[in-house]
Design an enzyme around this catalytic site. Structure first.
Site, PDB file in Angstrom:
ATOM      1  N   THR A 105       0.462  -0.596   0.364  1.00 47.09           N
ATOM      2  CA  THR A 105      -0.405  -0.029  -0.165  1.00 47.09           C
ATOM      3  C   THR A 105       0.686   0.980  -0.038  1.00 47.09           C
ATOM      4  OG1 THR A 105      -0.159  -0.004   2.341  1.00 47.09           O
ATOM      5  CG2 THR A 105      -1.575  -1.310   1.225  1.00 47.09           C
ATOM      6  N   GLU A 106       2.121   1.079   0.131  1.00 44.89           N
ATOM      7  CA  GLU A 106       2.837   1.787   0.467  1.00 44.89           C
ATOM      8  C   GLU A 106       2.405   3.673  -0.878  1.00 44.89           C
ATOM      9  OE1 GLU A 106       5.668  -1.193   0.854  1.00 44.89           O
ATOM     10  OE2 GLU A 106       4.312  -0.802  -0.454  1.00 44.89           O
TER      11      GLU A 106
END
Length: 259
Positions: free
Chosen positions: A135-136
Site C-alpha cells: 500500500t506504499e
C-alpha cells in the site's frame, strides 16, 4: 534467545520466529528489523535448524511500518534514511539468501513491509481471511525494496498491478498470482505448516535444499548458456556430496532414508 519484539524458539530442527507486537499489529520499526536480522542469523548459524517458520502473534501477520517509526523518519536526513533503508535491505537479502527453507505462516493481514516479508519466503500459506498487498503508493511512499524480489517471483505484469494500485488482495488471489503457495483454513494452518516443515526436515537432504534454493535465486541473473553451465557444475558437484551417495544407495537398496 531473549528479544523485545519477537519470539525465537527451536524444536525438532524447526526454528520459529514469531513477530510479537500484537498491540501494534506486529508493525515494523528499527528495533524489530534489527531483531529479525539477529534471529535469522541465529537460525543460519545453528546446525540443528533445517527449516524456519515466520509468523505473527495476534490478529495480524504484519501491518507494515509502525506509525511512530514513520513519523521519526520524517525528521531524518537523507543519509540517515539511507542507512535505515539499508538495514531493511540487508534483512530482506538475508532472508532471501538464507541457506535454509523459510515458510511464512500468515494468519492475519500482511501489508506493505509485512507483505514484503511474505514475498521473501520460499513457501507461504495464508488463512482465507488474510489480505495481502503493498500500500506504499497510497501514502506517498514507494515499495522499493520489495519490488526487486516481487518481480522475480511473480513477473512484471502482476507486480505492476499490485505495486501501482496499492490494493489489498485476498489470500485466494495472492495464491493465484503466485505470491503465496496456498490458502489453508484457520483451524488447520498451524498443523499444515508443521507438516510441511517436518516433511522438509525428514524427506529432503539439507545440502540438496540449500543448493537448489541458491540455484533458483541466481539462475535468473544469468544468460541461458551461463545458467546451463552453472547448473551442470552444480549437478556434478552434488553427485560427489555425501548426501547424494547416501540417497542413491538408499534408493537402490529400497531403503527409506530419514534425513
Amino acid at each position: 534467545m531473549a528479544f523485545s519484539f519477537l519470539q525465537y524458539t527451536v524444536s525438532d530442527r524447526v526454528a520459529t520466529i514469531a513477530l510479537n507486537r500484537p498491540e501494534k499489529r506486529n508493525a515494523l520499526n528499527g528495533l524489530l528489523v534489527a531483531e529479525l536480522r539477529e534471529s535469522f542469523r541465529a537460525a543460519a548459524a545453528d546446525d540443528a535448524v533445517k527449516v524456519v517458520v515466520l509468523k505473527g502473534n495476534g490478529e495480524a501477520f504484519c501491518a507494515g511500518a509502525d506509525l511512530e517509526y514513520l513519523q521519526q523518519l520524517q525528521q531524518n536526513t537523507y543519509d540517515e534514511n539511507l542507512t535505515d533503508s539499508r538495514e531493511l535491505m540487508q534483512l530482506f537479502r538475508e532472508i532471501y539468501e538464507l541457506d535454509k527453507i523459510v515458510i511464512a505462516q500468515v494468519e492475519g493481514h500482511a501489508v506493505a513491509g509485512g507483505c514484503g516479508l511474505v514475498t521473501l519466503c520460499d513457501l507461504s500459506y495464508a488463512v482465507p481471511s488474510a489480505l495481502l498487498g503493498y500500500t506504499e503508493v497510497k501514502i506517498g511512499f514507494i515499495p522499493a525494496l520489495v519490488a526487486v524480489f516481487l518481480v522475480r517471483k511473480i513477473g512484471e505484469g502482476r507486480s505492476r498491478e499490485l505495486l501501482l494500485t496499492g490494493k489489498l488482495v485476498t489470500a485466494e488471489k495472492a495464491a493465484t498470482d503466485g505470491l503465496i503457495t496456498g490458502v489453508i483454513p484457520a483451524g488447520e494452518i498451524a498443523a499444515h505448516v508443521a507438516k510441511v516443515a517436518t516433511s522438509l526436515c525428514t524427506e529432503a537432504s539439507a545440502n540438496s535444499l540449500k543448493v537448489t534454493k541458491k540455484l533458483i535465486g541466481t539462475v535468473l541473473d544469468l544468460p541461458l548458456q551461463d545458467g546451463l553451465l552453472h547448473a551442470a557444475e552444480l549437478n556434478a558437484a552434488t553427485r560427489g556430496h555425501e548426501d547424494c551417495k547416501r540417497g542413491i544407495a538408499a534408493f537402490l537398496n529400497k531403503e527409506k532414508l530419514i534425513w
